[in-house]
Write a protein that holds these residues in place. Structure first.
Motif, short mmCIF file in Angstrom:
data_model
loop_
_atom_site.label_atom_id
_atom_site.label_comp_id
_atom_site.label_asym_id
_atom_site.label_seq_id
_atom_site.Cartn_x
_atom_site.Cartn_y
_atom_site.Cartn_z
N SER A 204 44.09 36.15 43.06
CA SER A 204 43.17 36.37 44.18
C SER A 204 42.71 35.06 44.80
O SER A 204 42.41 35.00 45.98
CB SER A 204 41.97 37.21 43.73
N ALA B 72 41.51 37.26 52.13
CA ALA B 72 40.76 38.51 51.87
C ALA B 72 41.62 39.74 52.13
O ALA B 72 41.55 40.72 51.37
CB ALA B 72 39.51 38.54 52.75
N GLN C 273 43.98 40.31 49.28
CA GLN C 273 43.25 40.76 48.09
C GLN C 273 42.97 42.27 48.17
O GLN C 273 43.12 43.00 47.19
CB GLN C 273 41.94 40.00 47.94
N ARG C 274 42.60 42.72 49.37
CA ARG C 274 42.36 44.16 49.55
C ARG C 274 43.65 44.94 49.36
O ARG C 274 43.67 46.01 48.72
CB ARG C 274 41.75 44.41 50.93
N GLU D 25 35.47 37.85 46.90
CA GLU D 25 35.96 38.99 47.69
C GLU D 25 36.52 40.08 46.78
O GLU D 25 36.23 41.27 46.94
CB GLU D 25 37.08 38.54 48.65
N THR D 26 37.36 39.68 45.82
CA THR D 26 37.93 40.69 44.92
C THR D 26 36.84 41.32 44.06
O THR D 26 36.87 42.53 43.82
CB THR D 26 39.05 40.07 44.05
#
Ligand SMILES: [Zn+2]
Length: 272
Positions: free
Chosen positions: A105, A110, A113-114, A145-146
């Motif tokens: 990650s 971002a 990661q999603r 973020e994760t």
């Protein structure tokens, strides 16, 4: 503030708990490192060994000893080797989320990661017909973020951090997650994995067993939980699988130890 959980006593008077966990990286673990690995067929074959030989050896051992385990599986591994891994599910073991492409990650943005979380969930649901409750990040790296995605997607627990050696709440930016902590010393990879670029140790199995049993002694003394992390292509070698067998036997000789999946431990702690 982070806090530890009131986790003792363990079920049936056990003095300690042990979670046996496997990260089934297989080819995804290497392919995530770069496109050049698509051409490195020998390296990929060593990863595949974990599926063809490691997983069957592990399942046979766990079945014989009646020990449940948690298998953290990248979505790509599920797609590539679903049939082999379905045997673990059918044997009653837990499956956890381990990304989709096994991307770290901290190395991607971002959006990626999603995508790792979403596509991993889809692949596990499609392959095994289940929604994993637990998450473990690739290489144990997690970004803010994760971490916030874990709450958004409703995971019950994580097993990637090292902030305690007891179950605890990992907290960031107002989010918190039940944490089953890990450590490099309780992972087979740093002892056994060898690569042409990075070299490695190829440690004697007895030395690894010694470290793990010393940790276990402290776990029993305190009544803690110990999470062991292994990789089927690493621990699943013929001369190494005995480390796991010996560890389980020695634990049972020392004390009443509760071997449980992370899901069973979360249930015991009343967290879901
Ligand atoms: Zn991994």
């Amino acid at each position: 503030m982070s806090g530890t959980l009131a986790f003792s006593p363990w079920p049936n008077g056990a003095s300690a708990a042990v979670a046996i966990t496997f990260d089934v990286d297989a080819e995804a673990g290497w392919l995530a490192e770069g496109e050049e690995y698509r051409r490195r067929l020998t390296t990929l074959s060593e990863a595949r060994f974990g599926i063809t030989r490691g997983v069957p050896r592990i399942l046979e051992l766990l079945g014989a000893l009646d020990v449940p385990a948690t298998f953290y599986v990248p979505g790509e591994t599920a797609e590539r080797h679903g049939a082999a891994l379905l045997a673990a599910v059918e044997a009653g073991h837990e499956v956890g989320h381990h990304g989709h492409r096994h991307l770290r990650s901290d190395k991607v943005g971002a959006a990626a990661q999603r995508e790792e979380i979403e596509r991993g969930l889809e692949a596990l649901e499609r392959t095994f017909g289940l929604r994993p409750r637990g998450y473990r990040s690739a290489s144990w790296e997690i970004t803010p973020e994760t971490f916030s995605l874990l709450g958004e997607f409703g995971f019950d627990y994580d097993s990637s951090f090292m902030g305690d050696d007891r179950p605890y709440w990992e907290e960031h930016d107002g989010n918190r997650m039940l944490e089953f902590p890990v450590h490099w010393s309780l992972d087979d990879w740093p002892y056994f994995a060898w690569s042409i670029e990075a070299g490695g140790n190829l440690a004697p199995p007895a030395a690894v067993l010694d470290v793990w049993l010393r940790e276990l002694d402290s776990v029993i003394e305190d009544g803690r939980l110990m999470t062991l992390t292994m990789h089927p292509e690493v621990i699943g070698r013929g001369h190494r699988i005995g480390v796991l067998a010996s560890f389980i036997a020695a634990a049972r000789e020392r004390a009443q130890v509760w071997f449980a999946s992370h899901g069973q431990i979360a249930d015991h702690l009343g967290v879901r």
